[in-house]
Design a protein around this motif. Structure first.
Motif, PDB file in Angstrom:
ATOM      1  N   VAL A  65       0.849  -1.199   0.000  1.00 55.50           N
ATOM      2  CA  VAL A  65       0.000   0.000   0.000  1.00 55.50           C
ATOM      3  C   VAL A  65       0.885   1.249   0.000  1.00 55.50           C
ATOM      4  CG1 VAL A  65      -1.774   1.299   1.227  1.00 55.50           C
ATOM      5  CG2 VAL A  65      -1.859  -1.197   1.201  1.00 55.50           C
ATOM      6  N   LEU A  66       0.712   2.071  -1.041  1.00 52.19           N
ATOM      7  CA  LEU A  66       1.482   3.308  -1.176  1.00 52.19           C
ATOM      8  C   LEU A  66       0.699   4.521  -0.667  1.00 52.19           C
ATOM      9  CD1 LEU A  66       2.815   2.800  -4.817  1.00 52.19           C
ATOM     10  CD2 LEU A  66       3.881   2.102  -2.668  1.00 52.19           C
ATOM     11  N   PHE A  67      -0.603   4.540  -0.975  1.00 51.76           N
ATOM     12  CA  PHE A  67      -1.458   5.684  -0.639  1.00 51.76           C
ATOM     13  C   PHE A  67      -2.820   5.185  -0.184  1.00 51.76           C
ATOM     14  CE2 PHE A  67       1.272   6.811  -4.220  1.00 51.76           C
ATOM     15  CZ  PHE A  67       1.906   7.953  -3.754  1.00 51.76           C
ATOM     16  N   ILE A  68      -3.503   6.015   0.612  1.00 52.20           N
ATOM     17  CA  ILE A  68      -4.914   5.808   0.911  1.00 52.20           C
ATOM     18  C   ILE A  68      -5.647   6.972   0.255  1.00 52.20           C
ATOM     19  CG2 ILE A  68      -6.715   5.627   2.671  1.00 52.20           C
ATOM     20  CD1 ILE A  68      -4.762   3.281   2.759  1.00 52.20           C
ATOM     21  N   LEU A  69      -6.610   6.644  -0.603  1.00 51.32           N
ATOM     22  CA  LEU A  69      -7.379   7.628  -1.355  1.00 51.32           C
ATOM     23  C   LEU A  69      -8.821   7.575  -0.881  1.00 51.32           C
ATOM     24  CD1 LEU A  69      -7.650   9.540  -3.911  1.00 51.32           C
ATOM     25  CD2 LEU A  69      -8.305   7.474  -5.140  1.00 51.32           C
ATOM     26  N   GLU A  70      -9.360   8.719  -0.463  1.00 49.31           N
ATOM     27  CA  GLU A  70     -10.766   8.787  -0.091  1.00 49.31           C
ATOM     28  C   GLU A  70     -11.571   9.221  -1.308  1.00 49.31           C
ATOM     29  OE1 GLU A  70     -13.499  10.556   3.434  1.00 49.31           O
ATOM     30  OE2 GLU A  70     -12.223  11.995   2.393  1.00 49.31           O
ATOM     31  N   ALA A  71     -12.557   8.412  -1.663  1.00 44.79           N
ATOM     32  CA  ALA A  71     -13.441   8.722  -2.781  1.00 44.79           C
ATOM     33  C   ALA A  71     -14.837   8.241  -2.405  1.00 44.79           C
ATOM     34  CB  ALA A  71     -12.969   8.024  -4.050  1.00 44.79           C
ATOM     35  N   MET A  72     -15.806   9.097  -2.571  1.00 46.75           N
ATOM     36  CA  MET A  72     -17.200   8.784  -2.236  1.00 46.75           C
ATOM     37  C   MET A  72     -17.322   8.261  -0.802  1.00 46.75           C
ATOM     38  SD  MET A  72     -18.601   7.268  -5.855  1.00 46.75           S
ATOM     39  CE  MET A  72     -17.417   5.942  -5.949  1.00 46.75           C
ATOM     40  N   LYS A  73     -16.604   8.884   0.131  1.00 47.65           N
ATOM     41  CA  LYS A  73     -16.612   8.553   1.557  1.00 47.65           C
ATOM     42  C   LYS A  73     -16.112   7.145   1.854  1.00 47.65           C
ATOM     43  CE  LYS A  73     -20.051  11.943   2.663  1.00 47.65           C
ATOM     44  NZ  LYS A  73     -21.160  12.328   3.458  1.00 47.65           N
ATOM     45  N   GLU A  77      -7.211   1.661  -1.028  1.00 45.32           N
ATOM     46  CA  GLU A  77      -5.763   1.451  -0.988  1.00 45.32           C
ATOM     47  C   GLU A  77      -5.223   1.504  -2.405  1.00 45.32           C
ATOM     48  OE1 GLU A  77      -5.299  -2.325   0.995  1.00 45.32           O
ATOM     49  OE2 GLU A  77      -5.404  -1.361   2.967  1.00 45.32           O
ATOM     50  N   ILE A  78      -4.212   2.340  -2.617  1.00 45.06           N
ATOM     51  CA  ILE A  78      -3.511   2.395  -3.902  1.00 45.06           C
ATOM     52  C   ILE A  78      -2.204   1.646  -3.683  1.00 45.06           C
ATOM     53  CG2 ILE A  78      -2.598   3.864  -5.722  1.00 45.06           C
ATOM     54  CD1 ILE A  78      -5.668   4.190  -5.145  1.00 45.06           C
ATOM     55  N   VAL A  79      -2.027   0.548  -4.415  1.00 46.11           N
ATOM     56  CA  VAL A  79      -0.892  -0.337  -4.174  1.00 46.11           C
ATOM     57  C   VAL A  79       0.147  -0.254  -5.285  1.00 46.11           C
ATOM     58  CG1 VAL A  79      -2.305  -1.930  -2.817  1.00 46.11           C
ATOM     59  CG2 VAL A  79      -2.024  -2.313  -5.267  1.00 46.11           C
ATOM     60  N   ALA A  80       1.342  -0.698  -4.962  1.00 43.80           N
ATOM     61  CA  ALA A  80       2.434  -0.735  -5.943  1.00 43.80           C
ATOM     62  C   ALA A  80       2.109  -1.772  -7.011  1.00 43.80           C
ATOM     63  CB  ALA A  80       3.745  -1.083  -5.252  1.00 43.80           C
ATOM     64  N   PRO A  81       2.219  -1.395  -8.284  1.00 45.52           N
ATOM     65  CA  PRO A  81       1.937  -2.335  -9.365  1.00 45.52           C
ATOM     66  C   PRO A  81       3.085  -3.318  -9.621  1.00 45.52           C
ATOM     67  CG  PRO A  81       2.548  -0.222 -10.278  1.00 45.52           C
ATOM     68  CD  PRO A  81       2.491  -0.050  -8.788  1.00 45.52           C
ATOM     69  N   CYS A  82       4.262  -3.015  -9.049  1.00 44.70           N
ATOM     70  CA  CYS A  82       5.437  -3.851  -9.294  1.00 44.70           C
ATOM     71  C   CYS A  82       6.444  -3.654  -8.166  1.00 44.70           C
ATOM     72  CB  CYS A  82       6.085  -3.468 -10.628  1.00 44.70           C
ATOM     73  SG  CYS A  82       6.593  -1.736 -10.695  1.00 44.70           S
ATOM     74  N   ASP A  83       7.441  -4.513  -8.111  1.00 48.84           N
ATOM     75  CA  ASP A  83       8.559  -4.333  -7.188  1.00 48.84           C
ATOM     76  C   ASP A  83       9.440  -3.218  -7.741  1.00 48.84           C
ATOM     77  OD1 ASP A  83       7.567  -6.570  -5.924  1.00 48.84           O
ATOM     78  OD2 ASP A  83       9.233  -7.880  -6.474  1.00 48.84           O
ATOM     79  N   GLY A  84      10.106  -2.483  -6.862  1.00 51.19           N
ATOM     80  CA  GLY A  84      11.043  -1.471  -7.322  1.00 51.19           C
ATOM     81  C   GLY A  84      11.327  -0.426  -6.269  1.00 51.19           C
ATOM     82  N   LYS A  85      11.936   0.647  -6.735  1.00 47.63           N
ATOM     83  CA  LYS A  85      12.323   1.764  -5.864  1.00 47.63           C
ATOM     84  C   LYS A  85      11.456   2.967  -6.245  1.00 47.63           C
ATOM     85  CE  LYS A  85      16.387   4.430  -4.547  1.00 47.63           C
ATOM     86  NZ  LYS A  85      17.829   4.595  -4.750  1.00 47.63           N
ATOM     87  N   VAL A  86      10.907   3.649  -5.240  1.00 48.65           N
ATOM     88  CA  VAL A  86      10.085   4.832  -5.490  1.00 48.65           C
ATOM     89  C   VAL A  86      11.016   5.962  -5.915  1.00 48.65           C
ATOM     90  CG1 VAL A  86       8.463   6.495  -4.499  1.00 48.65           C
ATOM     91  CG2 VAL A  86       8.384   4.097  -3.783  1.00 48.65           C
TER      92      VAL A  86
END
Length: 107
Positions: A65-73, A77-86
Motif C-alpha cells: 500500500v502506497l497511498f490511501i485515497l478517499e473517494a465517495m466517503k 488502498e492504492i498499491v504498488a503495481p510492481c517491485d522497485g524503488k520509489v
C-alpha cells in the motif's frame, strides 16, 4: 465512464463525466513533471489523498500500500503495481486528484 459500485451489498451504476477544460490543464501540467523512466502509479478515481505511506528512495514490493485515497466517503488502498524503488512521489496528504492523475513513479 460508467462504473458499477457495491455499497453495503447493493449494486449501483454510476456515471462519471470527464473533467472540464480547466481541470484537463491542471492534470496535464502535473503529468509533465513525471519522469519517463519507471512504472507510473495513477489514481483510479477522483478523490483526496488521506495518507502517503512512502517517500522517494523507498523500496517497495508489488501489492504494497502506497497511498490511501478517499473517494465517495470510502477509503481505497492504492498499491504498488510492481517491485522497485520509489523514484518520485507526486502528491502529498490532502491533495485532491482526478482519475489517472500521477501519484508516484516506481523504477
Amino acid at each position: 465512464m460508467k462504473y458499477i459500485v457495491n455499497v453495503n451489498g447493493n449494486r449501483y451504476e454510476v456515471e462519471v463525466e470527464a473533467a472540464g477544460e480547466e481541470k484537463a490543464v491542471e492534470v496535464s501540467s502535473s503529468a509533465a513533471s513525471v519522469n519517463a523512466d519507471g512504472q507510473k502509479v495513477t489514481s483510479p478515481m477522483p478523490g483526496t489523498i488521506l495518507s502517503v505511506n512512502v517517500i522517494e528512495g523507498d523500496t517497495v514490493k508489488a501489492g504494497e500500500v502506497l497511498f490511501i485515497l478517499e473517494a465517495m466517503k470510502m477509503e481505497n488502498e492504492i498499491v504498488a503495481p510492481c517491485d522497485g524503488k520509489v523514484s518520485q512521489v507526486l502528491v502529498t496528504k490532502g491533495s485532491t486528484v482526478e482519475t489517472d492523475s500521477a501519484l508516484a513513479v516506481i523504477s
